[in-house]
Design an enzyme around this catalytic site. Structure first.
Site, PDB file in Angstrom:
ATOM      1  CB  ALA A  63      41.941  33.294  44.303  1.00 39.39           C
ATOM      2  CG  ASP A  64      48.018  32.393  41.312  1.00 37.48           C
ATOM      3  OD1 ASP A  64      48.584  33.470  41.584  1.00 37.48           O
ATOM      4  OD2 ASP A  64      48.271  31.729  40.291  1.00 37.48           O
ATOM      5  CB  THR A  65      43.677  34.409  38.126  1.00 33.60           C
ATOM      6  OG1 THR A  65      42.618  34.299  39.077  1.00 33.60           O
ATOM      7  CG2 THR A  65      43.107  34.301  36.714  1.00 33.60           C
TER       8      THR A  65
END
Length: 192
Positions: A63-65
């Site tokens: 994931a990347d936020t």
């Protein structure tokens, strides 16, 4: 495929069992890349790097936020002054938190990805409130320079969408994606 203690905590608190297999990558946006394309690409790159080192059967989660305001991506601040600048811009405004999530099921390398979006309303912050918040050290390794699950929660009167997405991993949507890849508690170990 993440070194984020917040993502690990979300999964642990929800009862998932997993192994951390992190992948460090260059998170610089490409020229003209949209925020949605950026988080999806970064999540997919992390998943691909972890998949090259993992042994199945497993489902890899990456994931990347990022925080987005007026089309501008606010990643992790590079300094206290950078965090101050971000907080001043977020003050009194509603911004978007985007998380790109990529899953890879091994050994057959089946892939799935999505982007989750949550709107976050920030209260107007005084210079003193920003100074006090910066002194906590909390902003320094967080996209947008704040942590909704920490001290900054007192400055966020409203969100629209998934709370865990703002922390870094949209749990309900992730559960749905895992199920669509055939995940069950009994059949797979989960790596994050």
């Amino acid at each position: 495929a993440s070194a984020s203690p917040r993502r690990a905590e979300i999964l642990r608190d929800a009862g998932y069992h997993f192994t951390v297999l992190s992948s460090a990558i260059d998170e610089t946006p490409y020229p003209g890349e949209s925020p949605e394309d950026l988080v999806r690409r970064l999540a997919q790159t992390k998943a691909d790097l972890a998949a090259a080192r993992a042994v199945g059967p497993a489902i890899l989660i990456a994931a990347d936020t990022e925080v987005v305001l007026d089309g501008q991506v606010f990643g992790k601040p590079r300094s206290s002054e950078d965090a101050r600048r971000m907080l001043e811009k977020l003050s009194g405004r509603t911004h978007t938190v985007l998380t790109g999530v990529a899953l890879v099921r091994l050994p057959n390398v089946e892939r799935l990805s999505f982007v989750e979006s949550t709107l976050v309303e920030f209260a107007s912050l005084s210079d003193e409130e920003i100074r006090r918040y910066l002194s906590t050290g909390e902003p320094h390794d967080k996209a947008g320079g704040y942590a909704i699950q920490g001290y900054a929660a007192r400055y966020i009167p409203r969100i629209e969408g998934c709370y865990s997405n703002v922390v870094g991993l949209p749990l309900a949507r992730l559960q749905h994606a895992l199920a669509s890849l055939g995940w069950t508690e009994e059949s797979f170990s989960t790596a994050v």
